[in-house]
Design an enzyme around this catalytic site. Structure first.
Site, short mmCIF file in Angstrom:
data_model
loop_
_atom_site.label_atom_id
_atom_site.label_comp_id
_atom_site.label_asym_id
_atom_site.label_seq_id
_atom_site.Cartn_x
_atom_site.Cartn_y
_atom_site.Cartn_z
N CYS A 286 19.50 73.73 63.70
CA CYS A 286 18.31 73.04 62.96
C CYS A 286 16.99 72.51 63.85
O CYS A 286 16.49 72.09 63.29
CB CYS A 286 19.17 71.70 62.12
SG CYS A 286 19.91 70.53 63.08
N LYS B 281 35.46 68.16 53.71
CA LYS B 281 34.75 69.99 53.34
C LYS B 281 33.85 70.46 54.79
O LYS B 281 32.67 70.38 54.59
CB LYS B 281 33.96 69.98 52.17
CG LYS B 281 34.25 71.45 52.04
CD LYS B 281 33.69 71.57 50.60
CE LYS B 281 32.32 72.46 51.10
NZ LYS B 281 32.33 73.28 51.11
N GLU C 269 11.78 76.93 56.30
CA GLU C 269 13.36 77.25 57.57
C GLU C 269 13.76 78.46 57.73
O GLU C 269 14.75 79.07 56.81
CB GLU C 269 14.06 76.30 57.69
CG GLU C 269 15.53 76.13 58.61
CD GLU C 269 16.33 74.76 57.95
OE1 GLU C 269 16.88 74.42 59.24
OE2 GLU C 269 16.97 74.37 56.82
N GLU D 20 21.36 65.11 56.79
CA GLU D 20 20.90 65.62 57.86
C GLU D 20 20.40 66.82 57.18
O GLU D 20 21.49 67.94 57.10
CB GLU D 20 21.19 65.52 59.13
CG GLU D 20 20.95 66.12 60.58
CD GLU D 20 20.60 67.34 60.92
OE1 GLU D 20 19.50 67.54 60.55
OE2 GLU D 20 21.12 67.96 60.56
N THR E 131 20.25 71.55 48.91
CA THR E 131 21.20 71.02 48.56
C THR E 131 21.45 69.91 48.93
O THR E 131 22.18 69.13 47.79
CB THR E 131 22.63 71.96 49.63
OG1 THR E 131 22.18 73.39 49.19
CG2 THR E 131 23.77 71.66 49.21
N GLY F 141 23.51 70.12 56.21
CA GLY F 141 23.27 71.24 56.01
C GLY F 141 21.65 71.36 54.96
O GLY F 141 20.60 71.25 55.67
#
Length: 480
Positions: free
Chosen positions: A282, A173, A383, A248, A230, A226
């Site tokens: 990231c 996905k 973040e 990650e 989540t 992500g």
């Protein structure tokens, strides 16, 4: 652009006939539709993957490798069109997608096409017991790969390539915000001769499509890149089902600059590590710590260099900062800038939305530099994931280490110094998964990639990825 799911080698509409709008960040307009898939679509994909697994897991490594190499070649053959699609979907400059994102996607397939032929089993002779132990590595079966919107094809292929190289079949996905290049990849895989059902691409929301993938009993592993929140939810769902997990997640990476660095090289690289891809990587160095001896000089020079960056439409060759990925994300990033002064910060440059001529509804933001006096402010602890960096001075090596490690994240760190002792000390003391010394974003695909603390669980890349997508089995043979 009407995007469809890719299931069992066929392009199909969602079973529910439910659709989502797909936006162009450069002008804020809807330019296509994507499936809003649900559990029924995922079930159909799993059925196809289970059937395909029976044959795919048994073909030779050379055959698998040849198909992956063909996919790599076709990605490069379609470099321009894929780069344009990536830019239109994500808002990044076409030049960046053409130079970095799409070539890296091709490299992912090429690397794992070769790596799987070098991925070996182990044998241990039990001397005195007349026995030999073999450690076999077998594919898991059907696995789930969920990728983010910041490096859409780059990170999508980073997961898919090792999964199918190891003999698994994949339910993948992409982010619903950036689905275009995943859709185009399906066409490439079909042309390359990847057997039906080996790769199935399902589009939709994380809360529905993603949840269906994570929670399905027949999916043996989840590889996710992500946000940390989540990732925590995925772990909560998948861990009790005893799935393998690779997560990650977020980063709040320190960029530590000492006076003995190669100054010009550091300055040029720091501009890039702060604002590449609109700061939506990231690994960006979003917390810049500068030794007091050169702090004022750095501040002046950094502001000057950043002020020269060209914000503009992603299709323009001169554009260095494109559009942020969505209106929602733009507002999130802007909210952090708006609280800067309340937290004792000082905006040294930027901080404002940008109107690009003829594209006034696009999601553009100035690259922003904020001076802070405490590492505990939200700007340094949360973040932001946009074109926003903070700068702060430090006095000693000890203080620099403490500032760098003082966050819940631990993905990467960048260190600028020509002192060998300091390099070795910091490399050991920094609580991150990656340490770059006198460089940034220099990646070797053979090396393990991942973070510490809330930046994730597990490692991707190289043989670590192939280990993740396989199951160990010990075979002990006793002989006379």
């Amino acid at each position: 652009m009407q995007i469809q799911n890719y299931i069992n080698g066929q392009f199909v509409n969602p079973i529910s006939d439910s659709w989502l709008d797909n936006y162009n960040p450069a002008n804020g307009e809807v330019y296509g539709k994507i499936p809003n898939s649900d559990i029924a679509d995922v079930e159909k994909a799993i059925e196809a993957a289970e059937l395909a697994f029976k044959n795919w897991s048994k073909i030779t490594l050379e055959e698998r490798g040849q198909i992956l190499l063909k996919i790599s070649e076709l990605i490069l053959a379609n470099l321009q069109s894929l780069a344009e699609a990536e830019s239109k979907d994500n808002g990044k400059p076409v030049s960046l997608a053409k130079e970095v994102d799409i070539p890296r996607a091709a490299s992912n397939f090429k690397y794992f096409a070769n790596a799987i032929t070098q991925f070996s089993s182990e044998a241990h002779e039990s001397i005195g017991h007349n026995a030999v132990n073999f450690t076999l590595r077998e594919p898991l079966g059907v696995v789930g790969c969920i990728s983010p919107w910041n490096l859409p094809l780059y990170l999508f292929t980073w997961k898919i390539a090792p999964a199918i190289a190891a003999g698994n079949c994949v339910i993948a996905k992409p982010s619903e915000v950036t689905p275009a290049t995943a859709f185009l990849l399906a066409e490439i895989c079909k042309e390359a001769g990847l057997p039906n059902g080996v790769l199935n691409i399902i589009h939709g929301l994380g809360s529905t499509t993603g949840q269906a993938i994570v929670a399905h009993q027949k999916i043996k592993a989840i590889s996710f890149t992500g946000g940390t929140k989540t990732g925590a939810h995925i772990a909560k769902v998948a861990a009790p089902m005893f799935k393998k997990l690779s997560l990650e997640l977020g980063g709040k990476n320190p960029n530590i600059i000492f006076a003995d660095c190669d100054y010009d090289k550091m300055l040029a690289t720091t501009v890039r590590s702060s604002f590449a891809n609109q700061g939506q990587i990231c690994l960006c160095g979003s917390r810049i710590f500068v030794e007091h001896k050169i702090y004022e000089k750095f501040k002046t020079d950094f502001i000057q260099k950043v002020s020269e960056l060209k914000v503009g439409h992603p299709s323009k060759e001169e554009t260095q900062i494109g559009a942020l990925v969505s209106q929602q994300h733009l507002e999130k990033v802007k909210s952090y800038i708006d609280i800067a002064e309340k937290e004792g910060g000082k905006i040294l440059y930027g901080g404002n939305k940008v109107e690009v001529a003829n594209f006034e509804n696009g999601y553009y933001l100035q690259p922003t530099i904020i001076e802070v006096n405490s590492n505990q402010c939200k700007l340094n602890q949360e973040e932001i994931f946009g074109p926003v960096v903070t700068i702060m001075r430090f006095e000693t090596d000890k203080q620099a280490i403490e500032l760098a490690n003082d966050t819940k994240y631990g993905l990467s760190a960048t260190l600028w110094t020509n002192n060998l002792n300091r390099t070795m000390q910091f490399s050991k003391q920094l609580k991150t998964g990656i340490v770059w010394v006198n460089t940034w974003m220099l990646r070797d695909l053979r090396t393990p990639f991942g973070g510490q603390k809330e930046s994730g669980v597990g490692r991707e890349g190289g043989f670590e990825a192939l280990r993740f997508f396989t199951e160990q089995k010990n075979l002990c043979i006793k002989y006379n």
